[in-house]
Scaffold this motif. Structure first.
Motif, short mmCIF file in Angstrom:
data_model
loop_
_atom_site.label_atom_id
_atom_site.label_comp_id
_atom_site.label_asym_id
_atom_site.label_seq_id
_atom_site.Cartn_x
_atom_site.Cartn_y
_atom_site.Cartn_z
N SER A 14 -2.29 5.69 -1.21
CA SER A 14 -3.12 5.59 -2.40
C SER A 14 -2.56 4.48 -3.27
O SER A 14 -1.36 4.23 -3.28
CB SER A 14 -3.16 6.92 -3.17
N ARG A 15 -3.42 3.81 -4.01
CA ARG A 15 -2.96 2.67 -4.79
C ARG A 15 -2.02 3.08 -5.90
O ARG A 15 -1.05 2.38 -6.20
CB ARG A 15 -4.15 1.90 -5.34
N ARG A 16 -2.29 4.23 -6.55
CA ARG A 16 -1.42 4.67 -7.63
C ARG A 16 -0.03 5.01 -7.11
O ARG A 16 0.98 4.61 -7.68
CB ARG A 16 -2.04 5.89 -8.33
N GLN A 17 0.03 5.75 -5.99
CA GLN A 17 1.32 6.11 -5.43
C GLN A 17 2.07 4.88 -4.95
O GLN A 17 3.28 4.78 -5.10
CB GLN A 17 1.13 7.09 -4.26
N GLU A 54 1.88 1.87 -6.22
CA GLU A 54 2.43 1.21 -7.40
C GLU A 54 3.74 1.86 -7.85
O GLU A 54 4.73 1.19 -8.13
CB GLU A 54 1.42 1.27 -8.55
N LEU A 55 3.72 3.18 -7.92
CA LEU A 55 4.91 3.92 -8.35
C LEU A 55 6.07 3.71 -7.39
O LEU A 55 7.22 3.50 -7.81
CB LEU A 55 4.59 5.41 -8.48
N ASP A 103 -8.38 9.93 -0.67
CA ASP A 103 -7.85 8.75 -1.33
C ASP A 103 -7.20 7.75 -0.38
O ASP A 103 -6.73 6.72 -0.81
CB ASP A 103 -6.80 9.20 -2.36
N THR A 137 -6.15 -5.03 -6.02
CA THR A 137 -5.09 -4.74 -6.99
C THR A 137 -4.00 -3.87 -6.38
O THR A 137 -2.84 -3.96 -6.77
CB THR A 137 -5.68 -4.04 -8.22
N ALA A 138 -4.36 -3.04 -5.41
CA ALA A 138 -3.36 -2.17 -4.81
C ALA A 138 -2.34 -2.95 -3.98
O ALA A 138 -1.20 -2.52 -3.82
CB ALA A 138 -4.04 -1.13 -3.93
#
Length: 638
Positions: free
Chosen positions: A57-60, A62-63, A148, A155-156
């Motif tokens: 997932s893109r959020r994960q 990034e983190l 997801d 962006t990811a």
């Protein structure tokens, strides 16, 4: 060893010690690092030797990239990273276990020292557990998806792009990517643009100059939104922002490229086309490529682009998936492409027509040949075809073929003997084809046994084997018409593989090797994998219910997979060890009383009389039909 002695060793020697300890017993590497500051400074280089990201997932993502950068900065270890492994679009894979976990919970990145690069990259390299595709990361039926996993937009990819730029000691970058695209859009509810291929191309063109391996898998998404309307065209990708403006873009020197497809979604529109091939040709220095694996169907246009490239002087490994039902010119071009690969030593061809000879196109130096022929009823490799392959490729050590069973008769034994003509054969995988004979066009369906529906839609018949008696000649009802009882009997007999038959096949191949090339050549055969298949391959019309479902319990009971291995001791080379593979999976169909689950259903019970005509009940021998059978002997070993 006392700490004082460790302190006096050369740094280069300490580094070798760390590497050996890290590969053999990782906890000892941690203990070694605690021995002294000097030991820690040497061992620390291996802690971050390999970093893996599972970008689901893109959020994960990034983190995780942010945490990775902070960890490397805190330990001053940016220059210690040598291998970056990126798996995108699937959940955790089994290769995570090859790395020392750096975290708990749901984080999707890890670091450490791999067991070995070859194990991490290609976990089942010798692939003698069947005819599966080479990469262990190819999606399979059992792998699920989450909502997801495919949302990796432009962006990811930004965090990974930034990370690649600051890893100055990076030597190798490996990318496994699974994506689900529909005309450039991710297959999710939001219809977000998906730029997976574009991101990879950017890394190939110079963003990751040390990129060595790319494994890109694709699965078709939905061609329409839920409202039934087609998605709009995907806007052009803007590329990475604030990344790489000062880079000189040069084609990557890839050593391995895999273009795969989810095996459950082999739709024609996702066949490999010439545009994809031309893109890789433009973005990659193909002259450095050593392994090319294409598990997507290769269109004729893509094949011609591969031929025009003329840029594979170093290619030693090729996996090629043919398109089926093509004109003869297509297969001529496949042979032309293979024939002009001077360094090829390992070849896997999927969906090759069994009635066309491939031997003339094969290089004499070939050491591995995995030939998966098309499933065409009534067509298979005959004795002459196998002998031709053996004569053309005398150096083959690993061989995988599908051969036709014929109830253990003389024709079948001749095929096993032909396999013994491969002089240097050491590893053999045999798919035993137990499929029924083909049907043929008939003037009209026979008399009263066919209901009115079948009478209108079926105008086919099947041949009567000379061995059929009156019961064998009777037509089957339901979805298996116009097959007869005798055809089911043959399928059951040809599927039945017990240890006795497996050993007989092994002995037959070895005996022919000994006769042709001497006793030492026979002893060189080390492993034989045997697996029956095709028992449910009864053809049917689109209007009919899927056929042969009622045969499934019988085929599961009879179709056992065997691995036979020669003892490694010099004084016991004549000893052959046999074990059944996937026995636990087979036994899951048996309930606590030893009976097949669901066998009481009428569609299963209908075939029991045929089973018992082959293997009659023997009172007191076995309480369950499941184990009350044996394979038919080979003709010359009876």
């Amino acid at each position: 060893m006392p700490t004082s002695l460790l302190e006096n060793l050369l740094v280069e020697l300490l580094a070798r010690v760390c590497e050996y300890v890290g590969l053999s017993h990782r906890p000892s590497l941690l203990s070694f690092a605690l021995a002294s500051k000097r030991c820690h400074s040497v061992a620390k280089r291996l802690f971050f030797h390999t970093i893996q990201f599972s970008a689901n997932s893109r959020r994960q993502l990034e983190l995780d990239v942010g945490e990775c950068i902070r960890t490397l900065e805190r330990n001053a270890s940016f220059s210690d990273v040598r291998i970056l492994l990126i798996t995108a679009g699937r959940g955790r894979d089994k290769h995570d276990g090859a790395l020392t976990s750096a975290h708990g919970g749901t984080r999707s990145w890890s670091f450490g020292l791999p067991l070995s690069v070859s194990e991490m990259v290609d976990g089942d390299k010798d692939r003698l557990q069947g005819l599966e595709r080479r990469s262990a990361l190819v999606p399979t039926e059992s792998q699920g998806t989450s909502p997801d996993i495919a949302i990796l937009t432009d962006t990811a990819w930004q965090p990974l792009a930034r990370l690649v730029q600051i890893l100055h000691g990076l030597g190798d970058v490996f990318i496994w990517m699974w994506c689900c695209d529909t005309d450039g859009l991710d297959d999710d509810d939001d219809g977000q643009p998906g730029y997976h291929a574009e991101a990879v191309y950017s890394m190939v063109r110079g963003l990751a100059p040390n990129l060595k391996e790319v494994h890109l898998f694709q699965e078709p998404g939905s061609a329409y939104y839920y409202d039934g309307n087609p998605p709009p065209p995907c806007p052009p990708w803007k590329g990475f922002t604030n990344v790489g403006e000062d880079l000189t873009y040069m084609p990557a020197q890839l050593e391995s490229l895999e273009l795969g497809l989810n095996v459950l979604s082999a739709r024609p529109r996702l066949a490999l086309d010439n545009e994809v091939v031309d893109s890789w040709t433009a973005n990659t220095k193909l002259s450095f490529l050593r392994a090319l694996r294409i598990s997507r169907i290769v269109s004729h246009g893509a094949l011609r682009s591969l031929i025009r490239a003329k840029s594979f002087p170093c290619l030693t490994t090729l996996l090629f998936t043919c398109a089926e039902e093509q004109e003869h010119a297509y297969y001529d071009d496949v042979k032309h492409f293979i024939h002009h690969l001077p360094q090829l030593t390992s070849l896997e061809v999927i969906a090759w027509p069994p009635n066309i000879s491939l031997a003339a196109a094969l290089p004499h130096r070939l050491r591995e040949l995995w030939l998966r022929t098309q499933n065409v009823l009534g067509q298979s490799l005959d004795e002459a075809a196998i002998l031709e392959l053996a004569a053309r490729c005398p150096c083959v050590e690993t061989l995988a073929l599908k051969i036709r069973r014929s109830r253990g008769g003389a024709a079948e034994v001749a095929l096993y003997k032909a396999l013994g003509r491969f002089a240097n054969l050491r590893r053999l995988v045999l798919a035993l084809d137990a499929s029924p004979v083909p049907w043929f066009q008939a003037a009209a369906p026979p008399h009263e046994q066919v209901d009115e529906f079948d009478r209108r839609h079926l105008a086919f018949d099947t041949a009567v084997d000379p061995s059929f008696d009156e019961s064998d000649r009777q037509y089957l009802t339901g979805g298996l018409y116009p097959y007869r009882n005798g055809h089911v009997r043959d399928v059951l007999v040809n599927t039945a593989v017990d240890e006795t038959l497996a050993r007989a096949i092994f002995r037959t191949v070895c005996a022919e090797k000994a006769s042709a090339y001497g006793h030492s050549a026979a002893l060189a055969l080390e492993r034989v994998m045997i697996q029956p298949e095709g028992g449910r391959s009864f053809p049917h019309q689109a209007t009919m219910t899927p056929v042969a479902w009622g045969l499934r319990p019988y085929l599961t009971a009879l179709g056992r997979r065997w691995l036979l291995e020669r003892d490694v001791r010099d004084d016991a080379r004549q000893t052959i060890h046999a074990r059944e593979i996937d026995k636990e999976h087979r036994l899951r169909l048996v309930d606590s009383s030893g009976k097949i689950r669901g066998l009481e259903h009428s569609r299963y019970v209908a075939y029991m009389p045929i089973f018992r005509r082959i293997w009659p009940e023997r009172p007191g021998v076995s309480a369950n039909w499941y184990d009350d059978w044996h394979s038919w002997s080979l003709a010359e070993t009876t």
